[in-house]
Design a protein around this motif. Structure first.
Motif, PDB file in Angstrom:
ATOM      1  N   LEU A   1       0.851  -1.192   0.000  1.00  0.00           N
ATOM      2  CA  LEU A   1       0.000   0.000   0.000  1.00  0.00           C
ATOM      3  C   LEU A   1       0.887   1.243   0.000  1.00  0.00           C
ATOM      4  N   LYS A   2       0.422   2.253  -0.718  1.00  0.00           N
ATOM      5  CA  LYS A   2       1.172   3.509  -0.833  1.00  0.00           C
ATOM      6  C   LYS A   2       1.505   4.097   0.538  1.00  0.00           C
ATOM      7  N   SER A   3       2.740   4.539   0.678  1.00  0.00           N
ATOM      8  CA  SER A   3       3.214   5.079   1.952  1.00  0.00           C
ATOM      9  C   SER A   3       2.587   6.431   2.268  1.00  0.00           C
ATOM     10  N   PRO A   4       2.416   6.730   3.557  1.00  0.00           N
ATOM     11  CA  PRO A   4       2.104   8.111   3.938  1.00  0.00           C
ATOM     12  C   PRO A   4       3.221   9.056   3.497  1.00  0.00           C
ATOM     13  N   PHE A   5       2.852  10.286   3.228  1.00  0.00           N
ATOM     14  CA  PHE A   5       3.762  11.403   2.923  1.00  0.00           C
ATOM     15  C   PHE A   5       4.394  11.360   1.534  1.00  0.00           C
ATOM     16  N   VAL A   6       4.044  10.384   0.693  1.00  0.00           N
ATOM     17  CA  VAL A   6       4.534  10.471  -0.686  1.00  0.00           C
ATOM     18  C   VAL A   6       3.666  11.466  -1.454  1.00  0.00           C
ATOM     19  N   ILE A   7       4.097  11.799  -2.678  1.00  0.00           N
ATOM     20  CA  ILE A   7       3.378  12.774  -3.503  1.00  0.00           C
ATOM     21  C   ILE A   7       2.447  12.048  -4.462  1.00  0.00           C
ATOM     22  N   HIS A   8       1.204  12.523  -4.570  1.00  0.00           N
ATOM     23  CA  HIS A   8       0.320  11.987  -5.611  1.00  0.00           C
ATOM     24  C   HIS A   8       0.723  12.633  -6.931  1.00  0.00           C
ATOM     25  N   PRO A   9       1.111  11.841  -7.935  1.00  0.00           N
ATOM     26  CA  PRO A   9       1.644  12.431  -9.169  1.00  0.00           C
ATOM     27  C   PRO A   9       0.621  13.239  -9.965  1.00  0.00           C
ATOM     28  N   GLY A  10      -0.666  12.955  -9.784  1.00  0.00           N
ATOM     29  CA  GLY A  10      -1.685  13.670 -10.538  1.00  0.00           C
ATOM     30  C   GLY A  10      -2.051  15.017  -9.954  1.00  0.00           C
ATOM     31  N   THR A  11      -2.059  15.106  -8.624  1.00  0.00           N
ATOM     32  CA  THR A  11      -2.468  16.352  -7.961  1.00  0.00           C
ATOM     33  C   THR A  11      -1.286  17.104  -7.361  1.00  0.00           C
ATOM     34  N   GLY A  12      -0.180  16.414  -7.125  1.00  0.00           N
ATOM     35  CA  GLY A  12       0.965  17.032  -6.453  1.00  0.00           C
ATOM     36  C   GLY A  12       0.797  17.125  -4.952  1.00  0.00           C
ATOM     37  N   ARG A  13      -0.335  16.652  -4.440  1.00  0.00           N
ATOM     38  CA  ARG A  13      -0.597  16.758  -3.006  1.00  0.00           C
ATOM     39  C   ARG A  13       0.145  15.677  -2.233  1.00  0.00           C
ATOM     40  N   VAL A  14       0.505  16.017  -1.003  1.00  0.00           N
ATOM     41  CA  VAL A  14       1.173  15.071  -0.122  1.00  0.00           C
ATOM     42  C   VAL A  14       0.115  14.176   0.521  1.00  0.00           C
ATOM     43  N   CYS A  15       0.429  12.895   0.644  1.00  0.00           N
ATOM     44  CA  CYS A  15      -0.493  11.954   1.290  1.00  0.00           C
ATOM     45  C   CYS A  15      -0.354  12.088   2.805  1.00  0.00           C
ATOM     46  N   VAL A  16      -1.030  13.082   3.348  1.00  0.00           N
ATOM     47  CA  VAL A  16      -0.841  13.457   4.753  1.00  0.00           C
ATOM     48  C   VAL A  16      -1.741  12.646   5.681  1.00  0.00           C
ATOM     49  N   PRO A  17      -1.316  12.478   6.942  1.00  0.00           N
ATOM     50  CA  PRO A  17      -2.205  11.861   7.936  1.00  0.00           C
ATOM     51  C   PRO A  17      -3.416  12.753   8.197  1.00  0.00           C
ATOM     52  N   ILE A  18      -4.514  12.123   8.569  1.00  0.00           N
ATOM     53  CA  ILE A  18      -5.748  12.831   8.904  1.00  0.00           C
ATOM     54  C   ILE A  18      -5.946  12.758  10.412  1.00  0.00           C
ATOM     55  N   ASP A  19      -6.003  13.903  11.052  1.00  0.00           N
ATOM     56  CA  ASP A  19      -6.244  13.958  12.493  1.00  0.00           C
ATOM     57  C   ASP A  19      -7.736  13.729  12.728  1.00  0.00           C
ATOM     58  N   THR A  20      -8.090  12.535  13.196  1.00  0.00           N
ATOM     59  CA  THR A  20      -9.506  12.193  13.344  1.00  0.00           C
ATOM     60  C   THR A  20     -10.188  12.997  14.449  1.00  0.00           C
ATOM     61  N   ARG A  21      -9.418  13.682  15.282  1.00  0.00           N
ATOM     62  CA  ARG A  21     -10.041  14.554  16.295  1.00  0.00           C
ATOM     63  C   ARG A  21     -10.705  15.751  15.626  1.00  0.00           C
ATOM     64  N   HIS A  22     -10.268  16.077  14.409  1.00  0.00           N
ATOM     65  CA  HIS A  22     -10.839  17.200  13.660  1.00  0.00           C
ATOM     66  C   HIS A  22     -11.252  16.727  12.266  1.00  0.00           C
ATOM     67  N   LEU A  23     -11.844  15.540  12.229  1.00  0.00           N
ATOM     68  CA  LEU A  23     -12.148  14.895  10.951  1.00  0.00           C
ATOM     69  C   LEU A  23     -13.079  15.727  10.081  1.00  0.00           C
ATOM     70  N   ASP A  24     -14.116  16.305  10.679  1.00  0.00           N
ATOM     71  CA  ASP A  24     -15.103  17.039   9.882  1.00  0.00           C
ATOM     72  C   ASP A  24     -14.531  18.288   9.233  1.00  0.00           C
ATOM     73  N   SER A  25     -13.429  18.798   9.755  1.00  0.00           N
ATOM     74  CA  SER A  25     -12.848  20.019   9.178  1.00  0.00           C
ATOM     75  C   SER A  25     -11.698  19.721   8.221  1.00  0.00           C
ATOM     76  N   PHE A  26     -11.378  18.437   8.016  1.00  0.00           N
ATOM     77  CA  PHE A  26     -10.293  18.107   7.089  1.00  0.00           C
ATOM     78  C   PHE A  26     -10.722  18.443   5.659  1.00  0.00           C
ATOM     79  N   ASP A  27      -9.891  19.222   4.958  1.00  0.00           N
ATOM     80  CA  ASP A  27     -10.202  19.649   3.587  1.00  0.00           C
ATOM     81  C   ASP A  27      -9.200  19.026   2.621  1.00  0.00           C
ATOM     82  N   PRO A  28      -9.597  18.017   1.842  1.00  0.00           N
ATOM     83  CA  PRO A  28      -8.646  17.375   0.935  1.00  0.00           C
ATOM     84  C   PRO A  28      -8.101  18.324  -0.129  1.00  0.00           C
ATOM     85  N   LEU A  29      -8.903  19.325  -0.489  1.00  0.00           N
ATOM     86  CA  LEU A  29      -8.462  20.271  -1.510  1.00  0.00           C
ATOM     87  C   LEU A  29      -7.534  21.346  -0.931  1.00  0.00           C
ATOM     88  N   GLY A  30      -7.406  21.374   0.387  1.00  0.00           N
ATOM     89  CA  GLY A  30      -6.508  22.324   1.024  1.00  0.00           C
ATOM     90  C   GLY A  30      -5.169  21.718   1.416  1.00  0.00           C
TER      91      GLY A  30
END
Length: 432
Positions: free
Chosen positions: A328-357
């Protein structure tokens, strides 16, 4: 922001260029905490050293069975080869690089790996109306939020797992990594059973009715309580899944009573433009008017529960979870299509996580330059104390990951001490 994510090929930066990737691995990638996470301790041991990594190179080459003796050697190889991404596999019985030297191939076998889950937005294409395929927006991201809440709760409350890391996939989904020792040591049969526990069979494109046993399993009943508010606010109001006549036909097919469906169809044909919220309310209103032939009131409640689950319950790619040797793809690598980092999601603030940000690699490298241009008043000694990731918007994600890893290592050290204490007690009780 609710518009689908769109990236024009003509203007898209080359996120996979070796120069960009080399800078990222040199300056930003958190190799040390990633090593500690996979190693389960501060000093190198087989948990990391016998672990398989697979590199996906910018030209498309896929190189399996890479392994490394230390975090520094791992970083050196990434800087040198600049993989688009790398995937994490299991720890093997021997170092993967030595597998061809064995007389018996069966001696090379996976012995440990995190239990993983994969949630992909494309599995929701039959029910989301805002986007499709690779595109996402904040509206449909709620399906991922719902899935994370249900799966995370089940893993913690029903199985007692504590060390669960959720990671944004970089474009349209999320991955769960469960690092509890008990999870890492599960064989394929146990992984398959646990995945089966979490999967509900959903109806396909043809709208074949799903059937869930009654009384509801406690996990399903609890999940419904979590999902009900999302069904009303995010699915009915935001997605409006039955707005058109064609979409409403899918709802009709999920209702097994012919008199009820005929009466609903007649009402909707005579009142075009009714929203999904209104059509959902129409089911009870029409039923109460006496248009039920084969269903009791209790059975209708059950059918409506099934429909809510159809539109909210997690759609897991169970195959990812079943096999110990799956990569499975590692955390923190770059998605080649979007350039975004595969960051951890803090589930304590899950509803405010913005994938486009989530920051892109090019934006992060620019942030380093901007920080350095503004740090003129700092001494060289002060500057040297600030690592490059601390100068960027990647900082909160790295800090969250470091905290997660620290908690895991603390648990591992307690377990190691208790095993050593048992061994010492055993020695003390022996006669020599």
């Amino acid at each position: 922001m609710t518009r689908p994510e769109t990236l024009q090929a003509s203007s898209k930066p080359n996120y996979s260029s070796p120069d960009i990737l080399r800078q990222f691995y040199q300056r930003l990638f958190p190799f040390r905490p990633l090593f500690q996470w996979l190693n389960h301790g501060p000093t190198p041991q087989p948990d990391f050293q016998n672990r398989e990594f697979a590199f996906v190179l910018p030209g498309g080459a896929y190189i399996r069975y890479q392994s490394f003796l230390s975090a520094d050697l791992f970083k050196k190889q990434c800087v040198q080869m600049t993989p688009e991404r790398f995937e994490i596999g299991p720890q093997y019985s021997i170092n993967p690089r030595d597998r061809k030297q064995l007389r018996k191939a069966s001696s090379f076998r996976p012995v440990m790996k995190e239990l993983v889950f994969d949630i992909d937005m494309t599995d929701y294409d039959s029910i989301r109306t805002c986007c499709s395929k690779a595109a996402i927006c904040n509206k449909c991201w709620h399906f991922i939020i719902m899935a994370i809440k249900v799966v995370d709760t089940a893993l913690r409350e029903d199985f007692g797992f504590q060390h669960i890391l959720w990671v944004y996939s970089g474009r349209r989904g999320a991955h769960a990594w469960i690092s509890d020792k008990r999870a890492r040591e599960m064989d394929d049969a146990k992984r398959k059973a646990l995945a089966g526990y979490l999967v509900l069979a959903m109806s396909g494109e043809q709208g074949k009715k799903i059937s869930i046993k009654r009384p509801l399993h406690p996990h399903v009943d609890r999940s419904l309580k979590v999902l009900n508010p999302y069904f009303q606010d995010e699915v009915l109001a935001e997605q409006d899944p039955w707005q058109s006549a064609e979409q409403a036909e899918r709802l009709i097919r999920l209702l097994p009573d012919k008199d009820l469906t005929a009466a609903l169809q007649k009402k909707w044909d005579s009142m075009p433009g009714r929203s999904s919220n209104q059509k959902w309310a129409d089911i009870d209103a029409v039923a109460e008017a006496g248009h039920l032939s084969t269903l009791s009131a209790k059975q209708l409640v059950d059918v409506k529960q099934d429909i809510r689950l159809e539109y909210t319950y997690p759609r897991l790619d169970a195959e990812v979870s079943k096999k110990l040797n799956h990569l499975l793809k590692s955390p923190f690598v770059i998605h080649p299509g979007t350039g975004r980092v595969c960051v951890p999601i803090d589930t304590r603030h899950l509803d405010s996580f913005d994938p486009l940000g989530v920051p892109t690699v090019t934006a992060l490298l620019q942030e380093i330059d901007e920080w350095e241009s503004k740090s003129g008043n700092m001494s060289d000694e002060e500057k040297a104390k600030v690592q490059d990731w601390q100068k960027t918007s990647l900082k909160p994600y790295v800090e969250y990951f470091r905290g997660y890893v620290a908690g895991l290592l603390k648990e591992e050290s307690k377990g190691k001490r208790s095993r050593e204490e048992v061994a010492i007690e055993g020695l003390n009780g022996m006669e020599f």
